[in-house]
Motif scaffolding. Structure first.
Motif, PDB file in Angstrom:
ATOM      1  N   GLY A   1       0.810  -1.217   0.000  1.00  0.00           N
ATOM      2  CA  GLY A   1       0.000   0.000   0.000  1.00  0.00           C
ATOM      3  C   GLY A   1       0.836   1.255   0.000  1.00  0.00           C
ATOM      4  N   ILE A   2       0.257   2.324  -0.513  1.00  0.00           N
ATOM      5  CA  ILE A   2       0.920   3.629  -0.445  1.00  0.00           C
ATOM      6  C   ILE A   2       0.726   4.216   0.950  1.00  0.00           C
ATOM      7  N   PRO A   3       1.611   5.119   1.351  1.00  0.00           N
ATOM      8  CA  PRO A   3       1.460   5.726   2.681  1.00  0.00           C
ATOM      9  C   PRO A   3       0.166   6.523   2.791  1.00  0.00           C
ATOM     10  N   ASP A   4      -0.301   6.642   3.985  1.00  0.00           N
ATOM     11  CA  ASP A   4      -1.406   7.539   4.264  1.00  0.00           C
ATOM     12  C   ASP A   4      -0.882   8.978   4.235  1.00  0.00           C
ATOM     13  N   ASP A   5      -1.755   9.931   4.531  1.00  0.00           N
ATOM     14  CA  ASP A   5      -1.362  11.341   4.487  1.00  0.00           C
ATOM     15  C   ASP A   5      -0.904  11.809   5.860  1.00  0.00           C
TER      16      ASP A   5
ATOM     17  N   ARG B   1       0.008   3.130   6.444  1.00  0.00           N
ATOM     18  CA  ARG B   1      -0.219   3.028   5.004  1.00  0.00           C
ATOM     19  C   ARG B   1      -1.690   2.784   4.723  1.00  0.00           C
ATOM     20  N   ARG B   2      -2.084   3.089   3.502  1.00  0.00           N
ATOM     21  CA  ARG B   2      -3.476   2.923   3.117  1.00  0.00           C
ATOM     22  C   ARG B   2      -3.797   1.442   2.886  1.00  0.00           C
ATOM     23  N   ASN B   3      -5.054   1.113   3.100  1.00  0.00           N
ATOM     24  CA  ASN B   3      -5.527  -0.200   2.666  1.00  0.00           C
ATOM     25  C   ASN B   3      -5.461  -0.270   1.147  1.00  0.00           C
ATOM     26  N   TRP B   4      -5.177  -1.449   0.642  1.00  0.00           N
ATOM     27  CA  TRP B   4      -5.062  -1.565  -0.806  1.00  0.00           C
ATOM     28  C   TRP B   4      -5.885  -2.727  -1.344  1.00  0.00           C
ATOM     29  N   LYS B   5      -6.122  -2.700  -2.641  1.00  0.00           N
ATOM     30  CA  LYS B   5      -6.831  -3.771  -3.342  1.00  0.00           C
ATOM     31  C   LYS B   5      -6.045  -4.138  -4.585  1.00  0.00           C
TER      32      LYS B   5
ATOM     33  N   THR C   1      -9.539  23.752   5.931  1.00  0.00           N
ATOM     34  CA  THR C   1      -8.864  24.083   7.182  1.00  0.00           C
ATOM     35  C   THR C   1      -7.553  23.359   7.386  1.00  0.00           C
ATOM     36  N   ARG C   2      -7.245  22.415   6.543  1.00  0.00           N
ATOM     37  CA  ARG C   2      -6.028  21.636   6.774  1.00  0.00           C
ATOM     38  C   ARG C   2      -5.101  21.686   5.566  1.00  0.00           C
ATOM     39  N   LEU C   3      -3.825  21.626   5.864  1.00  0.00           N
ATOM     40  CA  LEU C   3      -2.838  21.452   4.809  1.00  0.00           C
ATOM     41  C   LEU C   3      -2.354  20.011   4.882  1.00  0.00           C
ATOM     42  N   ILE C   4      -2.440  19.324   3.783  1.00  0.00           N
ATOM     43  CA  ILE C   4      -2.180  17.883   3.774  1.00  0.00           C
ATOM     44  C   ILE C   4      -0.955  17.580   2.921  1.00  0.00           C
ATOM     45  N   ARG C   5      -0.070  16.758   3.479  1.00  0.00           N
ATOM     46  CA  ARG C   5       1.066  16.258   2.698  1.00  0.00           C
ATOM     47  C   ARG C   5       0.670  14.887   2.186  1.00  0.00           C
ATOM     48  N   TYR C   6       0.411  14.834   0.900  1.00  0.00           N
ATOM     49  CA  TYR C   6      -0.123  13.615   0.291  1.00  0.00           C
ATOM     50  C   TYR C   6       0.910  12.492   0.357  1.00  0.00           C
ATOM     51  N   LEU C   7       0.469  11.344   0.807  1.00  0.00           N
ATOM     52  CA  LEU C   7       1.325  10.166   0.970  1.00  0.00           C
ATOM     53  C   LEU C   7       2.495  10.475   1.894  1.00  0.00           C
ATOM     54  N   GLY C   8       2.260  11.381   2.837  1.00  0.00           N
ATOM     55  CA  GLY C   8       3.371  11.822   3.686  1.00  0.00           C
ATOM     56  C   GLY C   8       3.388  11.196   5.054  1.00  0.00           C
TER      57      GLY C   8
END
Lengths: 81, 1116
Positions: free
Chosen positions: A46-50, B1015-1019, B1003-1010
């Protein structure tokens, strides 16, 4: 007839929704979500979360803002059967 | 049974404390131990404060404070006294619709524009100390979106076609106002002012019922307010939070003087030929745009004047309001204009809630000629008739109304509207001519023998016709006589069916010298509400003999309500009187109900007076009291406020040199301002002249700045230019304006006033303004409003434009002067497009711009279209990204990669998906169709991936969908993301994006994949695996998954499914059964099988290989 095995050993091709799902390479995905594209030696991962900028100028890994959670007394502090 | 652990309680939600705090701690304490929700109870408290009441543990997430929710593991065993300390800190509030970067060589700041407030937020030193976000300024026009173009240590900000651009940067030069040379001062300032002239600071204004004055400079972007305090006025202050495109007129609700009600200021703004009407609610401090329909303008007319009139029996409580607008065009001499209408009227019965107005044409010349009309087009004719056997020309016949002839205007004026209270007339000042003379050629009548009638006939086929504008007022019939007559036409405010009494006319040219069509009209006009005296100001030589004066055209015939207005001829008319006191413009009508105190008047509150603004070299506001009966001035001008800021005076000459080249010549001086050390403004509209026959060696020119802090903080230099006339009586310079001296801001002391004397020593040839700035010395506006932009060949090229110089600039590109991104020579550097551009980018030395379905390649140097690519569009301005590998963009059909030669589609793999893999709508076609206006393309330089964010799910974090194209591996993936409005690539390779999730929008500043932990769930779904024999049935035995993770983790966090014969079946990957699972006996025979994996709980699981074991069935 003997048993046979098909092995999918690498996953470099990413998504190939076209042409038909029967006709794409064996290691291609007809669909996927959140898979890392590089640096995984062909593994599915999986890719990292934010992370989120927090009040003290660092990047929080939790959207709730919770950065510390501890059981300070009682409890087992672990797991058992 | 598991006992309680630190993770027995789960905190979710978004921490949003009400008070500013960096850190909060909470205790959760078990009160009653045991197992199960029916047994265990707890209490909580903010650390150090009192506990809550005791409640039972719960498995569902329940809110406890500040957006946080708690849930419990109800299967665990708890002990009384278990206590959890939970520390939280809020994610930083960083509201941003649009993101950008500001460079400082060693540092880089992150910019975020908050569209809801107009704030420009900034995180300084983003990659270093990362200071907390601060607001560095406000874009008061509140554009819905902006475009940020970086340039050295500054950025140029496009705010769309309806708002002026902005500038934000580090103050690299010393500036006026004491900011010094501190390079860390980051400023948000307006674009270059169209002219450095300070004349006419307030040229349109309205006095509110409480005496406060609201005003603006013509074409100004700010509404100004002068607060009245018992007759003492504050200096004009900007009404914050609102920015205008270019104000044409300020007015208010007349007859609306409710004691407790402050009323509305009506602003006629630029942005459309018919103007944009905006209503400012004084008490609520809100601005509403009132949409308008019905106004139809021809011949390049624009609406420049507006008045609002209340109606009703009780003047303090009107029941309806009439809004009148007049159109203007500078009609060239000799041109006869026949427009569709110059006077437009709308009405509303609810001024509080009105949001739209429908206008009707009330042009006094636009009358069909009904027989009852007292004003309009009439004609009469002459015939030949047989008299005594001969054709004889008969007398003129009666006047007949006609609607089929053409009326002509010869002059229209920017300031044209007045209102007469007692008689309820709206007056418009204009000049028109009689319709025509004879329309048919004729010949003398001739007798002809008619064989049929056996008689002599007179063929009267040739008719002479005479057409006129017909005036029939209460004073009797009148007919226009002369070409070029200046007229005041009164149109009844009640305008009932255009009956004769609804029109009234006064010709003015008998009384004052208005005959020259070169007169541009009054700078202000007012009508006495009772006496019908007319007052006008003008800054032109005609008809006020020397400009910058106001004149009084008094009534003839007494003051009775029913007497006529000013008559057009006759001895009773008193000649107009000109008063030479400085008065650039009347900015208000005369009636302000005794609320302005006039110091020099014995009553101190005269019944009427003029409110006047600046004369030459003056920026101020004065009032002139008038005698209630005679209309003559009461004493002199009384200053309400005098804020003249920059004055240029020419002092005595020094020395005596007979050969000095400028002797016996008139000298013309102008000045300009240099912004940021390199961008020079247009020359001042104001010209300071000096004519003397002396033989001076030098001349002293004194620059005085009254308030240095009023100078735009970007201004780094003031430049003085001079042009010479042929002789001392020259009206115009003979040559170009050439630089005398360029003065740094530091040459003025930081005091107010601050004075610098420049010694003009000689007539040596120096650089002309045009050669220095690249702009014509006659150009007064170099600003273009723009929505999209790109930098190419050293210039800023912008689209989605608006400018007052073009009727519609939406289909144009404009190119700035090289290096000067705020300066546009719009008269030369423009490119007409076949469409309105939605996106623009520079790639490999060429500019590309798109419509939804076409791409243009543009040569930025010669500024022409090199090539057009139909079928390659772009969804919006954020759906294009340029990388070192190529340029990527997307339209509704595909995503494309341009390699420098040609674009080619690359998104075929993700256009649509089979329903067995994904719910409907996951494919790019559907996403682009539904969410194309919000999709954003950005470059993940850590992975070399182009990511297209769809923001299709705005309720749950991370659930929107992005298409990621990895350039290195030429592979597509679908990633999740939190809904966003903008994204940008950081120098660390991460994508940073805004937050558009519904509950926390912006309201938020997000660092994508940061995230460094989770980690995200994946398929992953395989193809339909047929082992090369798709028609042959197989017995599928087992599916094997190879992973480096523990069998326990796989058991708990990895789900395996297979789809066979159309059915989706789950398999348990049990940790006790190694890493494979048998396919169930009832679902094992099929031609192919699809394997599907998915993870849960955000566990970092990886899979190295997948195997499928099967046996082919014999071929039958």
């Amino acid at each position: 007839m003997p048993k046979e095995s098909i092995e999918i050993k690498s996953f470099h091709n990413g998504i190939m929704a076209a042409p038909d799902s029967m006709d794409i390479p064996l290691d291609a995905a007809s669909y996927s979500e959140n898979l890392e594209q590089i640096g995984e030696d062909g593994k599915l991962r999986g890719i990292p979360d934010d992370s989120f900028l927090n009040k003290i100028g660092t990047w929080a890994n939790d959207t709730t803002g919770v950065f510390s959670q501890a059981l300070t007394s009682g409890g087992g502090g672990g797991s058992s059967g | 049974m598991a006992v309680s652990t630190s993770n027995s309680i789960t905190i979710t939600g978004t921490f949003s404390p009400a008070e500013a705090t960096n850190l909060s701690k909470y205790n959760f304490t078990i009160v009653q131990g045991g197992t199960g929700a029916g047994t265990v109870t707890y209490k909580w408290r903010r650390f150090g404060e009192s506990y809550s009441s005791t409640v039972a543990i719960h498995s569902s997430a329940v809110s406890f404070e500040a957006g946080l929710l708690a849930s419990w593991d109800t299967a665990a065993t708890y002990t009384s006294g278990d206590d959890w300390l939970i520390q939280v800190r809020p994610n930083e509030t960083f509201k941003a619709r649009t993101l950008g970067w500001l460079e400082d060589g060693l540092k880089r700041d992150l910019l975020g524009y908050d569209a809801s407030s107009g704030d420009m937020n900034i995180v300084k030193d983003f990659y270093g100390a990362k200071e907390l976000p601060i607001v560095t300024g406000k874009i008061s026009s509140l554009p819905a979106d902006i475009t940020i173009i970086p340039n050295n240590k500054e950025v140029h900000i496009g705010c769309g076609p309806s708002a002026n651009p902005k500038w934000l940067g580090r103050n690299q030069y010393s500036s006026f106002g004491g900011t010094g040379s501190a390079t860390e001062v980051t400023l948000l300032e307006g674009a270059i002012k169209s002219s450095a002239s300070n004349a006419g600071f307030i040229t349109t204004a309205w006095v509110a019922p409480n005496g406060d004055i609201y005003g603006a400079e013509e074409d100004g972007t700010q509404l100004l307010k002068m607060t009245n305090s018992s007759g003492s006025y504050s200096e004009p202050a900007v009404v914050e939070d609102f920015e205008f495109i270019g104000i044409r007129k300020i007015t208010g609700t007349q007859r609306y003087y409710g004691s407790a009600y402050e009323g509305y200021v009506f602003i006629l703004d630029s942005g459309a030929d018919e103007g944009i009407i905006k209503k400012y609610d004084i008490s609520g401090n809100t601005l509403t745009t009132v949409t308008q329909t019905g106004v139809s303008l021809s011949d390049d007319l624009i609406i420049t004047d507006m008045i609002v009139i209340g109606e009703g029996s009780n003047e303090e409580q009107p029941t309806s309001w009439n809004i009148w607008c007049s159109a203007y065009k500078d009609i060239e001499s000799g041109q006869n204009l026949s427009p569709t209408g110059i006077l437009w009227h709308a009405t509303t019965s609810n001024i509080d809630t009105v949001s739209s107005l429908t206008f009707t044409n009330r042009d006094p010349l636009d009358k069909a000629g009904a027989s009852a009309d007292g004003f309009g087009k009439k004609y009469r004719q002459q015939y030949y008739a047989l008299v005594g056997g001969s054709c004889v020309l008969q007398s003129w016949g009666s006047w007949i109304f006609s609607g089929n002839t053409t009326n002509y205007y010869t002059s229209l004026y920017k300031r044209a509207l007045t209102y007469h209270w007692e008689d309820d007339y709206v007056g418009i000042l204009c000049r028109f001519r009689d319709i025509s003379t004879a329309v048919n050629s004729h010949q003398d009548g001739a007798n002809t023998w008619n064989n049929e009638s056996n008689n002599w006939n007179c063929y009267a086929v040739n008719i002479e016709e005479w057409n006129h504008i017909w005036i029939e007022g209460t004073g009797g019939e009148r007919v226009m006589r002369n070409y070029g007559t200046l007229n005041w036409i009164g149109v009844k405010n009640t305008h009932v069916n255009n009956t004769p009494t609804n029109l009234h006319h006064v010709a003015l040219d008998d009384k004052v010298s208005f005959n020259s069509q070169t007169w541009s009209g009054p700078t202000g006009i007012a009508l006495d509400k009772v006496n019908k005296d007319l007052y006008m100001t003008s800054d032109h030589a005609h008809p006020f003999s020397n400009g910058t004066k106001w004149i009084h055209i008094p009534i003839a015939g007494g003051t009775s309500v029913n007497t006529d207005f000013m008559v057009e001829s006759g001895s009773s008319f008193t000649p107009a009187t000109a008063y030479q006191t400085g008065s650039h413009a009347i900015v208000c009508d005369l009636d302000w109900r005794n609320i302005i105190d006039i110091e020099q008047d014995i009553t101190e509150f005269p019944n009427k007076g003029l409110v006047l603004s600046s004369g030459q070299n003056q920026k101020g506001f004065w009032v002139q009291g008038l005698n209630a009966t005679s209309g003559l001035p009461l004493g002199g001008l009384y200053s309400l406020w005098d804020g003249t800021n920059i004055t240029l005076t020419i002092g005595n000459g020094q020395g005596n040199v007979s050969s000095q080249i400028w002797n016996n010549k008139k000298l013309f001086y102008k000045y300009s301002m240099t912004y940021d050390g390199y961008q020079e403004s247009p020359l001042s509209e104001e010209t300071i002249e000096f004519a003397d026959s002396g033989t001076y060696e030098t001349l002293d020119i004194t620059f005085t700045i009254q308030v240095t802090s009023e100078i735009n903080r970007r201004v780094s230099h003031i430049n003085l230019y001079r042009a010479n006339g042929a002789n001392t009586s020259s009206e115009k310079p003979l040559g170009l304006y050439r630089l005398i001296e360029s003065l740094r801001a530091t040459q003025w002391a930081n005091t107010s006033p601050s004075v610098v004397v420049i010694e003009d020593k000689s007539d040596k040839v120096t650089g002309s303004y045009e050669s220095r700035s690249g702009i014509s010395e006659t150009m007064t506006n170099t600003t273009i409003r723009w929505g999209i932009g790109t930098v190419a060949s050293g210039s800023l090229i912008v689209g989605d434009c608006g400018t007052d110089e073009f009727n519609d600039a939406s289909t144009y590109l404009f190119k700035s002067r090289p290096g000067d991104y705020d300066k546009f020579n719009w008269a030369l550097d423009y490119l007409r497009l076949p469409f309105r551009p939605v996106a623009i980018a520079t790639f490999q030395g060429r500019v590309y711009c798109w419509s939804q379905d076409t791409m243009l390649r543009i040569n930025p140097d010669q500024f022409y279209i090199e090539d057009e690519f139909e079928g390659f569009g772009c969804l919006n301005k954020r759906m294009v990204v340029v990388t070192e590998y190529g340029m990527f963009f997307g339209d509704t059909n595909n995503i494309y990669m341009h390699n420098g030669q040609a674009p080619s589609p690359i998104g075929t793999s993700i256009l649509k998906f089979d329903s067995e893999d994904a719910p409907s709508g996951k494919g790019y076609w559907d996403m682009a169709r539904l969410y194309g206006d919000r999709m954003v393309m950005c470059f993940d330089s850590k992975r070399n991936s182009v990511v297209t964010f769809c923001s299709n799910e705005q309720n749950v974090d991370g659930m929107s969908q992005a298409y990621s194209y990895n350039i290195t591996n030429t592979r597509w993936d679908i990633w999740g993301h939190t809904a966003l409005q903008d994204a940008t690539t950081g120098q660390d390779g991460y994508i940073y994006h805004t937050d558009n999730q519904t509950l926390t929008a912006g309201t938020r500043l997000i660092r994508y994949l940061g995230n460094t932990v989770q980690r995200r769930n994946w398929k992953w779904h395989s193809k339909r695996i047929s082992a090369g024999y798709p028609s042959q049935e197989k017995i599928h035995k087992k599916i094997r998954v190879i992973s480096d993770d523990s069998k326990s983790d796989i058991n708990n966090n990895l789900d395996l499914y297979y789809r066979i014969n159309g059915s989706k079946i789950a398999l348990e990957l049990d940790q006790n059964q190694s890493d494979y699972e048998k396919v169930s006996s009832g679902q094992k025979k099929a031609q192919d099988i699809k394997i599907m994996l998915s993870t849960s709980n955000n566990k970092d699981l990886s899979v190295r290989a997948i195997g499928s074991i099967f046996r082919r069935r014999p071929t039958k």
